[in-house]
Design a protein around this motif. Structure first.
Motif, mmCIF file in Angstrom:
data_model
loop_
_atom_site.group_PDB
_atom_site.id
_atom_site.type_symbol
_atom_site.label_atom_id
_atom_site.label_comp_id
_atom_site.label_asym_id
_atom_site.label_seq_id
_atom_site.Cartn_x
_atom_site.Cartn_y
_atom_site.Cartn_z
ATOM 1 N N ASP A 405 -17.806 43.192 -3.994
ATOM 2 C CA ASP A 405 -16.965 44.341 -3.640
ATOM 3 C C ASP A 405 -15.494 43.968 -3.559
ATOM 4 O O ASP A 405 -14.705 44.634 -2.882
ATOM 5 N N TYR A 406 -15.119 42.918 -4.250
ATOM 6 C CA TYR A 406 -13.725 42.483 -4.232
ATOM 7 C C TYR A 406 -12.780 43.577 -4.717
ATOM 8 O O TYR A 406 -11.698 43.784 -4.140
ATOM 9 N N ALA A 407 -13.159 44.279 -5.780
ATOM 10 C CA ALA A 407 -12.275 45.300 -6.339
ATOM 11 C C ALA A 407 -11.951 46.382 -5.312
ATOM 12 O O ALA A 407 -10.815 46.856 -5.234
ATOM 13 N N ARG A 408 -12.945 46.781 -4.543
ATOM 14 C CA ARG A 408 -12.709 47.815 -3.520
ATOM 15 C C ARG A 408 -11.777 47.273 -2.423
ATOM 16 O O ARG A 408 -10.856 47.962 -1.973
ATOM 17 N N ALA A 409 -12.029 46.040 -2.003
ATOM 18 C CA ALA A 409 -11.181 45.439 -0.978
ATOM 19 C C ALA A 409 -9.749 45.293 -1.477
ATOM 20 O O ALA A 409 -8.788 45.540 -0.742
#
Length: 447
Positions: A405-409
């Protein structure tokens, strides 16, 4: 500064990761674990390697020696392009591994997502003996390539320790020795003296509005110096942690001190640097070569030291990013593919030849005994900058969990930083709000 990243590693929107589906298990992965399946242990044939740009060219340089030492195995290194490679790997994973290369070059921001969303998609390299190399790489990297089951699913190739590049001439004018600055607070404390001696010169360049994309390399580096990131190693959200707040508070204070130049857009950082308007580049190892090649007129002006700690007595080392070689579990030539990965990444001759060819700073610490790492650089006033980075890599850093979920963070933290830089928002408030939103979007627990 992220628009200057070696492959835009820390600024990407992560579209490929967002495309990964939670139900994307590779049920048709030819054995899944990496040792089963018809033909999976084949030690002959042609191994296809997917990489990009100079890294692909560097890998090609290893092929002749490997093929000579491993009769019956041929290697075809393909430059898939970046970011095209991420979409292509994602599509192949979603299709049960169909059409994937045998060896995959994967960045630290994508590897966790593939492991989480496509269990069984990458071969278990521990079954081939990967664990014997566990202590051969920069400290902090092995957890990055290890799955929740404790097995290794890749080997580290490139590592980028964080450095602190600075214009010696500017700091000399201010009567400040950056080597004496133990913390970022120490740097902020000399801001007025620095500005008085160097009108119009900033210390850091940031895309304050995050247009067209997030610019979080600096913030992430400040977090990683504290052993922190957006997620802990268990996958819990740490966006609103004390470490994150301290990092964003440093940025707020630098902004208030007039030490941050706005570098909007994708390619604005290099012109500002070219014009001599920036005195500091808190950036990783690959930048050493970049500065030397791009800003030849500034030869002799730059120096390198360890980055200041965030807290008194805190760490001054951080591994800000890395890339790895993995083997597709669907490959019918997994053992042959593993042989190439091991040959390329665990031999000093291989990694140093690739470093010379493509500038990929090796994660293999044994490589640093080569004299090239102690060679002085005229651009840096005779300083052996590679030795500084080799020492930083040897010291290692805490592992970073980018998670799936790096992109969301990245988007939420970028919005938080923009509010601080453009509206003077409170770092703790905006980061805690970002943590809550991230929890709602992902179902993850806040640590």
């Amino acid at each position: 500064m992220s628009h200057l990243s070696r492959r835009d590693l820390l600024r990407t929107s992560g579209a490929g990761l967002l495309a990964l589906t939670a139900g994307g298990a590779l049920a048709a992965c030819g054995g899944g674990s990496g040792s089963g399946g018809a033909g999976g242990d084949a030690e002959s044939g042609t191994v296809t390697v997917w990489s990009w740009a100079t890294a692909a060219e560097a890998l090609r340089g290893v092929v002749p020696a490997f093929e000579k030492d491993n009769p019956g195995i041929k290697v075809d290194v393909q430059d898939i392009g970046e970011p095209a490679i991420w979409d292509k790997i994602t599509v192949g994973m979603a299709a049960g591994g169909q059409g994937l290369g045998d060896v995959l070059h994967i960045g630290c921001d994508y590897l966790p997502g593939y492991l989480e969303k496509f269990p069984g998609g990458l071969a278990n390299l521990s079954e081939f003996g990967a664990d014997t190399h566990k202590d051969a790489f920069a400290k902090g990297l092995w957890p990055v390539v290890t799955g929740k089951d404790g097995h290794a699913y890749a080997l580290p190739w490139e590592v980028n320790p964080l450095g602190f590049f600075y214009r010696k001439d500017y700091f000399d004018k201010a009567g400040v020795d950056p080597e004496s600055l133990a913390t970022w607070d120490d740097l902020i404390a000399v801001a007025d003296r620095f500005k008085a001696a160097n009108p119009g010169i900033a210390m850091v360049g940031l895309n304050k509005a995050a247009n067209p994309s997030p610019d979080l390399d600096f913030l992430q580096g400040l977090m990683q110096l504290q052993g922190a990131f957006y997620f802990d190693l268990q996958g819990k959200i740490t966006v609103g942690s004390e470490a994150a707040v301290r990092a964003l508070t440093i940025i707020k204070r630098l902004e208030e001190a007039g030490m941050i130049a706005d570098t909007p857009g994708v390619q604005s950082w290099p012109p500002v640097m070219k014009a001599g308007k920036l005195a500091v580049a808190a950036m990783p190892a690959w930048v050493a070569h970049y500065l030397e090649k791009k800003f030849t007129d500034q030869s002799g002006d730059w120096r390198l030291t360890k980055p200041p700690a965030v807290t008194p007595g805190g760490k001054r080392t951080a591994l800000v990013n890395s890339t790895h070689l993995a083997v597709a579990a669907s490959s019918p030539r997994r053992r042959a593919a593993w042989k190439f990965v091991e040959y390329a990444l665990t031999r000093t001759a291989s990694v140093n030849s690739m470093f010379n060819a493509g500038g990929v700073f090796p994660a293999l610490t044994a490589a640093y005994t080569d004299p090239l790492y102690a060679a002085p650089s005229a651009f840096y006033g005779g300083q052996p900058v590679l030795k500084t980075f080799a020492d930083l890599a040897t010291d290692g850093g805490d592992p970073t969990n980018y998670s799936g979920d790096y992109a969301r963070a990245l988007k939420l933290v970028s919005d938080a930083q923009t509010k601080v830089l453009l509206k003077g928002a409170d770092p703790a408030a905006v980061l805690q709000d970002a943590a809550k939103q991230l929890a709602q979007q992902t179902g993850r627990t806040i640590a």
